[in-house]
Write an enzyme that holds these catalytic residues in place. Structure first.
Site, PDB file in Angstrom:
ATOM      1  N   GLU A 271       2.990   9.542 -13.396  1.00 43.10           N
ATOM      2  CA  GLU A 271       3.648   9.642 -12.080  1.00 43.10           C
ATOM      3  C   GLU A 271       4.885  10.535 -12.135  1.00 43.10           C
ATOM      4  O   GLU A 271       5.309  11.066 -11.111  1.00 43.10           O
ATOM      5  CB  GLU A 271       4.032   8.252 -11.561  1.00 43.10           C
ATOM      6  CG  GLU A 271       2.842   7.479 -11.027  1.00 43.10           C
ATOM      7  CD  GLU A 271       3.223   6.235 -10.224  1.00 43.10           C
ATOM      8  OE1 GLU A 271       4.414   5.865 -10.197  1.00 43.10           O
ATOM      9  OE2 GLU A 271       2.313   5.632  -9.634  1.00 43.10           O
ATOM     10  N   HIS A 292     -14.287   4.589 -32.434  1.00 43.42           N
ATOM     11  CA  HIS A 292     -15.732   4.360 -32.329  1.00 43.42           C
ATOM     12  C   HIS A 292     -16.215   4.508 -30.890  1.00 43.42           C
ATOM     13  O   HIS A 292     -17.313   4.096 -30.549  1.00 43.42           O
ATOM     14  CB  HIS A 292     -16.076   2.985 -32.901  1.00 43.42           C
ATOM     15  CG  HIS A 292     -15.788   2.906 -34.375  1.00 43.42           C
ATOM     16  ND1 HIS A 292     -16.761   3.037 -35.338  1.00 43.42           N
ATOM     17  CD2 HIS A 292     -14.611   2.769 -35.035  1.00 43.42           C
ATOM     18  CE1 HIS A 292     -16.205   2.963 -36.537  1.00 43.42           C
ATOM     19  NE2 HIS A 292     -14.891   2.802 -36.378  1.00 43.42           N
ATOM     20  N   LYS A 406      -2.828   5.401   0.139  1.00 45.84           N
ATOM     21  CA  LYS A 406      -2.279   4.301   0.939  1.00 45.84           C
ATOM     22  C   LYS A 406      -2.490   4.584   2.426  1.00 45.84           C
ATOM     23  O   LYS A 406      -2.876   3.701   3.189  1.00 45.84           O
ATOM     24  CB  LYS A 406      -0.769   4.183   0.690  1.00 45.84           C
ATOM     25  CG  LYS A 406      -0.385   3.632  -0.663  1.00 45.84           C
ATOM     26  CD  LYS A 406       1.089   3.273  -0.617  1.00 45.84           C
ATOM     27  CE  LYS A 406       1.680   3.060  -1.971  1.00 45.84           C
ATOM     28  NZ  LYS A 406       3.138   3.006  -1.951  1.00 45.84           N
TER      29      LYS A 406
HETATM   30  O1  PA5 Z   1       7.054   4.016 -10.121  1.00 49.32           O
HETATM   31  C1  PA5 Z   1       6.980   3.621  -8.993  1.00 49.32           C
HETATM   32  O2  PA5 Z   1       7.975   3.564  -8.237  1.00 49.32           O
HETATM   33  C2  PA5 Z   1       5.678   3.107  -8.415  1.00 49.32           C
HETATM   34  O3  PA5 Z   1       4.612   3.289  -9.258  1.00 49.32           O
HETATM   35  C3  PA5 Z   1       5.797   1.639  -8.082  1.00 49.32           C
HETATM   36  O4  PA5 Z   1       6.158   0.930  -9.232  1.00 49.32           O
HETATM   37  C4  PA5 Z   1       4.525   1.046  -7.488  1.00 49.32           C
HETATM   38  O5  PA5 Z   1       3.996   1.884  -6.517  1.00 49.32           O
HETATM   39  C5  PA5 Z   1       4.835  -0.311  -6.872  1.00 49.32           C
HETATM   40  O6  PA5 Z   1       5.745  -0.182  -5.846  1.00 49.32           O
HETATM   41  P1  PA5 Z   1       6.611  -1.393  -5.327  1.00 49.32           P
HETATM   42  O7  PA5 Z   1       7.423  -1.914  -6.449  1.00 49.32           O
HETATM   43  O8  PA5 Z   1       7.461  -0.809  -4.245  1.00 49.32           O
HETATM   44  O9  PA5 Z   1       5.662  -2.430  -4.803  1.00 49.32           O
END
Ligand code: PA5
Length: 415
Positions: A271, A292, A406
């Site tokens: 990310e 494996h 989303k």
């Molecule tokens: O790194 C990030 O900010 C995202 O991956 C969030 O952790 C994930 O989308 C979950 O979001 P939230 O904590 O707002 O539910």
């Protein structure tokens, strides 16, 4: 301190190229970004915060045989990684004084939810819902299930005592906590989800699992004070390899306790770096098991891979191979040898084979699978990741690409 060894990349790249990467510029840029709050977390962690988290964890431990942590991405991967790394991948199956920890709200599967509910059975349980935004659909759905389960088992009063909310100040979840009277633990606003393992997000489930969170934070602090050089070396080496066509990084570890840390690492790097048509694709392998399954590809498939091996100096346990004359397995000569020696030999053998097969190997070495080492390891990775992303010209924070699915899901569901 996490040590970095780049001997295994030297026949692929000129070391000078690695040293020439401008990590100083990246570090200056990092200072100006809002979501850099994780950098100072090991320093700002104090007795007050430690006592607050331990107080809540103590209440959970005394009242519950199970704790359900609801969250997705950065809101659960760090806690799960820590419990497996520091305790065991089989933590729930071990005899212990602390509750079993289950993770839910990290998918959209009804089957998965039903299984967790079945596993809790009629045991006393508490819930920690974790969401920075307070509006993530998978977590919101799971919260509905577990809130109604708490209410029907313990009544409205019991629900208030057993539901713990971890979120940003002012989020929809925090408003609900204030309105309905749940204990709310605030996340630092300037720390993003995948950088939040060393905040209350990761620390509360860890403390409930009996992990020494002070030791974990001390490990992170030590890593912070050790300086930035090793993190820069890892970041620069990855970027030089990426530029020469090594587009996939396989993080690999020979300890199954590291498996969920591999999942956490995938989110952190995926990310943070995968933006604007760029980024090293983060993959994880559990060795020797995955040799494996993925081993064939790694040895002889498309040559777009680099590998990063994580190893530990001291194993938690080091049994010795039993002797005896009944075995027709051709391994008689290694009877009496300890498993740490075997595991290290496996790592050496794999490294040599993969380098010969055209895969450069970076090595990261930590002292042991302890709470302090987990704090150091995650801090090291966060630093390297932010620097690496900035070196490649992308902002390590935010994840605009996650919005696309989303938006579609909301549209399909008519929300
Ligand atoms: O790194 C990030 O900010 C995202 O991956 C969030 O952790 C994930 O989308 C979950 O979001 P939230 O904590 O707002 O539910």
């Amino acid at each position: 301190m996490i040590k970095v060894n780049i001997e295994g990349v030297k026949e692929f790249v000129d070391e000078r190229e690695i040293r020439e990467i401008d990590t100083k510029k990246a570090l200056v840029e990092l200072e100006s970004l809002y979501e850099n709050g994780w950098v100072d977390l090991p320093e700002s962690y104090n007795t007050e915060l430690s006592q607050e988290i331990k107080g809540v964890a103590g209440k959970i431990i005394s009242e519950s045989k199970a704790l359900v942590v609801l969250g997705i991405g950065g809101s659960y991967l760090g806690a799960r990684a820590a419990i497996e790394y520091i305790k065991s991948p089989n933590y729930n199956a071990l005899p212990k004084q602390t509750p079993d920890i289950y993770f839910a709200g990290n998918n959209a599967s009804g089957e998965y939810l039903s299984q967790i509910i079945e596993l809790i059975g009629d045991r006393d349980f508490s819930v920690n819902v974790v969401s920075k935004s307070g509006s993530t659909i998978e977590t919101a759905i799971a919260l509905r299930f577990f809130k109604s389960m708490l209410e029907s088992r313990y009544g409205a009063g019991g629900l208030k005592e057993r539901l713990y909310v971890t979120t940003d100040k002012g989020s929809p979840l925090s408003k609900m906590a204030v309105r309905e009277g749940y204990r709310c633990l605030e996340m630092p606003a300037e720390v993003g989800g995948r950088y939040s393992v060393l905040t209350v997000v990761g620390l509360l489930p860890c403390a409930a699992a009996g992990i020494d969170i002070d030791e974990m934070m001390a490990g992170a602090k030590e890593e912070r004070s050790a300086g930035i050089d090793n993190a820069c070396l890892y970041a620069s080496t990855r970027q030089v390899l990426y530029r020469m066509g090594k587009k996939i990084e396989m993080l690999a570890c020979f300890e199954p306790s590291f498996r969920s840390t591999g999942e956490w690492w995938k989110q952190l790097f995926g990310e943070s770096e995968g933006k604007e048509g760029k980024g090293i694709f983060p993959a994880f392998a559990d060795y020797t098991a995955d040799l494996h399954s993925l081993g064939q590809y790694i040895q002889q498939g498309e040559r777009t891979l680099m590998e990063t091996f994580v190893s530990f100096d001291q194993p938690r346990a080091n049994p010795v191979i039993p002797g005896g004359s009944l075995h027709d397995d051709k391994i008689g000569p290694i009877a009496g040898m300890d498993m740490h020696t075997i595991n290290r030999s496996a790592s050496e053998a794999v490294k040599k084979a993969h380098i010969e097969g055209g895969v450069p190997v970076i090595e990261l070495l930590a002292p042991s699978l302890s709470a302090a080492s987990f704090g150091a390891m995650t801090y090291f990775f966060k630093r390297s990741c932010a620097i690496s992303a900035l070196v490649s010209g992308v902002n390590p924070f935010g994840q605009p690409g996650v919005e696309a699915y989303k938006k579609n899901l909301f549209a399909i569901l008519g929300l």
